[in-house]
Design a protein around this motif. Structure first.
Motif, PDB file in Angstrom:
ATOM      1  N   ILE A  86      37.976  40.801 133.379  1.00 31.19           N
ATOM      2  CA  ILE A  86      39.003  41.734 133.221  1.00 31.19           C
ATOM      3  C   ILE A  86      38.862  43.028 133.459  1.00 31.19           C
ATOM      4  CG2 ILE A  86      40.498  42.752 131.214  1.00 31.19           C
ATOM      5  CD1 ILE A  86      39.384  40.522 129.392  1.00 31.19           C
ATOM      6  N   LYS A  87      39.572  43.223 134.904  1.00 26.41           N
ATOM      7  CA  LYS A  87      39.595  44.578 135.258  1.00 26.41           C
ATOM      8  C   LYS A  87      40.327  45.729 134.908  1.00 26.41           C
ATOM      9  CE  LYS A  87      37.751  42.807 139.724  1.00 26.41           C
ATOM     10  NZ  LYS A  87      37.600  42.827 141.146  1.00 26.41           N
ATOM     11  N   LEU A  88      40.042  46.870 134.959  1.00 31.16           N
ATOM     12  CA  LEU A  88      40.782  48.064 134.391  1.00 31.16           C
ATOM     13  C   LEU A  88      40.689  49.024 135.296  1.00 31.16           C
ATOM     14  CD1 LEU A  88      42.166  49.249 131.835  1.00 31.16           C
ATOM     15  CD2 LEU A  88      39.706  49.921 130.937  1.00 31.16           C
ATOM     16  N   ASN A  89      41.750  49.745 135.467  1.00 29.63           N
ATOM     17  CA  ASN A  89      41.726  50.957 136.287  1.00 29.63           C
ATOM     18  C   ASN A  89      42.855  51.957 135.607  1.00 29.63           C
ATOM     19  OD1 ASN A  89      41.145  53.054 138.007  1.00 29.63           O
ATOM     20  ND2 ASN A  89      42.250  52.004 139.919  1.00 29.63           N
ATOM     21  N   ASN A  90      42.948  53.121 136.124  1.00 35.73           N
ATOM     22  CA  ASN A  90      44.278  54.046 135.551  1.00 35.73           C
ATOM     23  C   ASN A  90      44.808  54.606 136.971  1.00 35.73           C
ATOM     24  OD1 ASN A  90      45.396  56.526 134.619  1.00 35.73           O
ATOM     25  ND2 ASN A  90      44.744  55.483 132.631  1.00 35.73           N
TER      26      ASN A  90
ATOM     27  N   SER B 223      45.569  59.026 141.319  1.00 31.44           N
ATOM     28  CA  SER B 223      46.526  60.133 141.713  1.00 31.44           C
ATOM     29  C   SER B 223      45.232  61.144 142.013  1.00 31.44           C
ATOM     30  CB  SER B 223      47.343  60.544 140.652  1.00 31.44           C
ATOM     31  OG  SER B 223      48.409  59.462 140.516  1.00 31.44           O
ATOM     32  N   GLY B 224      44.163  61.366 141.265  1.00 29.85           N
ATOM     33  CA  GLY B 224      43.451  62.371 141.291  1.00 29.85           C
ATOM     34  C   GLY B 224      42.448  62.357 142.591  1.00 29.85           C
ATOM     35  N   ILE B 225      42.135  61.145 142.905  1.00 29.91           N
ATOM     36  CA  ILE B 225      41.405  60.812 144.036  1.00 29.91           C
ATOM     37  C   ILE B 225      42.284  61.257 145.474  1.00 29.91           C
ATOM     38  CG2 ILE B 225      40.583  58.941 145.807  1.00 29.91           C
ATOM     39  CD1 ILE B 225      39.788  57.440 143.154  1.00 29.91           C
ATOM     40  N   ALA B 226      43.670  60.942 145.448  1.00 31.50           N
ATOM     41  CA  ALA B 226      44.533  61.435 146.634  1.00 31.50           C
ATOM     42  C   ALA B 226      44.559  63.042 146.488  1.00 31.50           C
ATOM     43  CB  ALA B 226      45.691  60.875 146.284  1.00 31.50           C
ATOM     44  N   GLU B 227      44.384  63.573 145.340  1.00 28.31           N
ATOM     45  CA  GLU B 227      44.668  64.854 145.287  1.00 28.31           C
ATOM     46  C   GLU B 227      43.540  65.657 145.717  1.00 28.31           C
ATOM     47  OE1 GLU B 227      46.636  67.365 141.587  1.00 28.31           O
ATOM     48  OE2 GLU B 227      44.453  66.956 141.113  1.00 28.31           O
ATOM     49  N   ILE B 228      42.270  65.258 145.282  1.00 26.34           N
ATOM     50  CA  ILE B 228      40.916  65.909 145.892  1.00 26.34           C
ATOM     51  C   ILE B 228      40.631  65.897 147.483  1.00 26.34           C
ATOM     52  CG2 ILE B 228      39.828  65.664 143.664  1.00 26.34           C
ATOM     53  CD1 ILE B 228      38.080  63.476 144.951  1.00 26.34           C
ATOM     54  N   ILE B 229      41.354  64.777 148.107  1.00 26.77           N
ATOM     55  CA  ILE B 229      41.160  64.985 149.455  1.00 26.77           C
ATOM     56  C   ILE B 229      42.530  65.571 150.155  1.00 26.77           C
ATOM     57  CG2 ILE B 229      39.884  62.999 149.821  1.00 26.77           C
ATOM     58  CD1 ILE B 229      42.411  61.330 150.388  1.00 26.77           C
TER      59      ILE B 229
ATOM     60  N   ILE C  30      44.884  65.955 136.620  1.00 25.43           N
ATOM     61  CA  ILE C  30      45.102  64.507 136.426  1.00 25.43           C
ATOM     62  C   ILE C  30      44.490  63.344 136.539  1.00 25.43           C
ATOM     63  CG2 ILE C  30      45.912  64.004 138.772  1.00 25.43           C
ATOM     64  CD1 ILE C  30      48.562  62.461 137.615  1.00 25.43           C
ATOM     65  N   GLY C  31      43.361  63.415 137.413  1.00 25.58           N
ATOM     66  CA  GLY C  31      42.054  62.461 137.564  1.00 25.58           C
ATOM     67  C   GLY C  31      41.463  62.548 136.192  1.00 25.58           C
ATOM     68  N   LEU C  32      41.011  63.730 135.687  1.00 20.25           N
ATOM     69  CA  LEU C  32      40.187  63.891 134.646  1.00 20.25           C
ATOM     70  C   LEU C  32      40.920  63.124 133.230  1.00 20.25           C
ATOM     71  CD1 LEU C  32      38.721  67.324 134.987  1.00 20.25           C
ATOM     72  CD2 LEU C  32      37.493  65.060 135.006  1.00 20.25           C
ATOM     73  N   LYS C  33      42.229  63.478 133.321  1.00 15.20           N
ATOM     74  CA  LYS C  33      43.445  62.825 132.318  1.00 15.20           C
ATOM     75  C   LYS C  33      43.022  61.327 132.321  1.00 15.20           C
ATOM     76  CE  LYS C  33      46.350  62.806 128.850  1.00 15.20           C
ATOM     77  NZ  LYS C  33      45.876  62.673 127.587  1.00 15.20           N
ATOM     78  N   GLY C  34      42.951  60.593 133.334  1.00  9.10           N
ATOM     79  CA  GLY C  34      42.841  59.165 133.723  1.00  9.10           C
ATOM     80  C   GLY C  34      41.313  58.657 133.265  1.00  9.10           C
ATOM     81  N   ILE C  35      40.458  59.400 133.466  1.00 11.91           N
ATOM     82  CA  ILE C  35      39.044  59.274 132.823  1.00 11.91           C
ATOM     83  C   ILE C  35      39.303  59.161 131.792  1.00 11.91           C
ATOM     84  CG2 ILE C  35      36.623  59.734 132.839  1.00 11.91           C
ATOM     85  CD1 ILE C  35      37.339  61.070 135.942  1.00 11.91           C
ATOM     86  N   GLU C  36      39.807  60.270 130.760  1.00  5.72           N
ATOM     87  CA  GLU C  36      39.665  60.385 129.285  1.00  5.72           C
ATOM     88  C   GLU C  36      40.597  59.137 128.707  1.00  5.72           C
ATOM     89  OE1 GLU C  36      42.027  63.187 126.179  1.00  5.72           O
ATOM     90  OE2 GLU C  36      41.514  64.115 127.962  1.00  5.72           O
ATOM     91  N   GLU C  37      41.565  58.642 129.440  1.00  2.00           N
ATOM     92  CA  GLU C  37      42.179  57.536 128.811  1.00  2.00           C
ATOM     93  C   GLU C  37      41.336  56.361 128.992  1.00  2.00           C
ATOM     94  OE1 GLU C  37      46.105  57.087 130.644  1.00  2.00           O
ATOM     95  OE2 GLU C  37      46.744  59.022 130.041  1.00  2.00           O
ATOM     96  N   ILE C  38      40.484  56.196 130.190  1.00  4.52           N
ATOM     97  CA  ILE C  38      39.716  55.040 130.134  1.00  4.52           C
ATOM     98  C   ILE C  38      38.655  54.920 128.987  1.00  4.52           C
ATOM     99  CG2 ILE C  38      37.936  53.994 131.407  1.00  4.52           C
ATOM    100  CD1 ILE C  38      40.392  53.152 132.564  1.00  4.52           C
ATOM    101  N   GLU C  39      37.918  56.328 128.954  1.00  3.09           N
ATOM    102  CA  GLU C  39      37.235  56.610 127.740  1.00  3.09           C
ATOM    103  C   GLU C  39      37.587  56.174 126.266  1.00  3.09           C
ATOM    104  OE1 GLU C  39      33.740  59.481 128.785  1.00  3.09           O
ATOM    105  OE2 GLU C  39      35.729  60.287 128.779  1.00  3.09           O
TER     106      GLU C  39
END
Length: 462
Positions: free
Chosen positions: A182-186, A191-197, A264-273
């Protein structure tokens, strides 16, 4: 009168009795898990208004909608002098007002809006029905196929995401699958990855490319990223993220460092956690609970224009097959019909692919091929008259039963039972009628027992 050669449209299938028993086994297993988690079944019509479906799936999706011609003279609304200048696209709305259901999601959104005053939110529904797409038929892709969907709308709680992971795990285990992921992402992490580059406007291009990592490798992904407007410097930043390995915990730690400047990237990580935290609480240490085969996969994209939060995908590792399930969090599903800001999350099981996997692995239980549990023989009018009340008793006891419909020789009757894979046959001859005990024949072993009807009912009810 000419004889018509029987055929069915390409991309559709007939299902034999044996296949239907197996398909229903899958549907009933999945349904039982949906119900266990509080989901209630609904159904929507095969037909929807064409305007309900149009514009919801993009230009390519719209082309795959099966339109239905209006009844009667469907060209009567179009002036004859304009017929020659019109194309099929421009006259569609005039000659077709209805269409076959393309998926279960848009009809569900329409249902929620129409019945919003009659349902309680959050609304947890499941739906198992066929859908139709005018796609090019090929192996594993049909024009008519079933979807098994579950969604909850009106709740922002990530507890729903955690429970969907448990639903996948329990249903697939019940079906006998032993090795799946079962694969999971957010979406927010991507969006955060695209933002940092510094390329937020190319987020979709980025994810379309990295979603192909398993198929074309990192070199192939790099080449596609360059073609889509990224630089080698961007790829150097992306590489450690795309190639992220290790446990889910170590991946989260690395992502927290990489995305430390992206809110936004940190928000996604927080949701995964949060989802992981819910799963830990929902699965206390118990000996009979198998470990969750859950993997945080940053390359997972799944239709990013649609999803806004968590994304799911399920793959079997036992058979070469695409995904057998997927879904995610979406915002404003019902906005297309005027009911704004109603968030939701949903998943789907790929029933046809699951069937193919189970068939290849021989996972269907023997009983799933049975429709009749026992057949009563029929040698003559006297035996038939004696047997009919017994047939009624068997059916009253909830045992699937039938009598051979005509008087025939034993070999013919046993061949019929074999062809239908009926596991037991009750033989009634003059000796059985005189003594009041019946001969119960096990068709697999060939063994026979002398039993009363009550003993037979007891034995077959196990």
């Amino acid at each position: 009168m000419a004889i018509i050669k029987p055929s069915i449209p390409k991309g559709t299938r007939d299902f034999s009795p044996a296949e239907m028993v197996r398909r229903n086994y899958i549907f009933e297993t999945i349904s039982s898990v949906f119900r266990k988690f509080g989901y209630q079944e609904i159904q929507t019509p095969t037909l929807e208004s064409l305007e309900t479906l149009t514009g919801k799936y993009g230009d390519e999706g719209d082309k795959l909608i099966f339109k239905i011609l209006n009844s009667g003279d469907f060209l009567s609304k179009i002036p004859t002098d304009k017929l020659g200048s019109q194309t099929s696209t421009t006259i569609t709305s005039s000659i077709s007002e209805k269409a076959l259901r393309y998926d279960l999601t848009v009809p569900f959104a329409r249902y929620v809006v129409m019945h919003q005053n009659d349902i309680s939110f959050p609304f947890k529904r499941f739906q198992i029905q066929p859908v139709w797409r005018a796609d090019r038929p090929q192996k594993g892709r049909y024009r008519e196929f079933y979807q098994c969907d579950a969604d909850v709308v009106g709740s922002e709680s990530l507890l729903n995401e955690a429970e969907f992971i448990l639903i996948y795990h329990e249903a697939l285990n019940k079906l006998g699958l032993k090795d799946f992921t079962i694969k999971l992402n957010n979406r927010k992490i991507l969006s955060g990855i695209a933002e940092i580059i510094g390329k937020p406007e190319l987020m979709v291009d980025m994810t379309v490319a990295i979603d192909k990592l398993d198929k074309i490798g990192f070199d192939g992904v790099s080449k596609e990223l360059i073609e889509r407007g990224f630089t080698m410097a961007d790829i150097e930043v992306l590489k450690p993220v795309i190639m992220l390995k290790g446990t889910n915990e170590s991946k989260i730690e690395n992502l927290q460092f990489v995305l430390k400047n992206s809110s936004i990237g940190l928000k996604g990580i927080e949701e995964i956690e949060t989802i992981f935290s819910y799963l830990a609480s929902l699965r206390p240490p118990t000996s009979d609970l198998k470990p969750l085969p859950l993997e945080l996969d940053i390359t997972l994209a799944r239709g990013l224009n649609y999803y806004t939060g968590a994304i799911f995908e399920v793959k079997t590792n036992e058979v070469a097959m695409g995904s057998i399930g997927g879904g995610g969090r979406y915002d404003d599903l019902t906005g297309m019909f005027g009911l704004k800001d109603l968030t939701g999350v949903g998943i789907s099981f790929g029933a046809d692919r699951i069937y193919d996997v189970m068939e290849e692995l021989k996972l269907f239980p023997e009983t799933s091929s049975e429709s009749t549990r026992v057949m009563i023989s029929n040698f003559d009018a006297v035996a038939e008259k004696y047997a009919l009340p017994l047939l009624g008793e068997l059916r009253d006891a909830g045992i699937n039963s039938e009598i051979y419909p005509t008087h025939a020789k034993l070999k013919k009757q046993l061949n019929y039972a074999d062809d239908k894979k009926i596991p037991f046959v009750i033989l009634i001859g003059s000796e059985e009628m005189d003594r009041g005990t019946l001969s119960l024949k096990n068709m697999k072993s060939g063994d026979q027992q002398k039993l009363t009807i009550d003993q037979i009912i007891s034995a077959l009810s196990v």
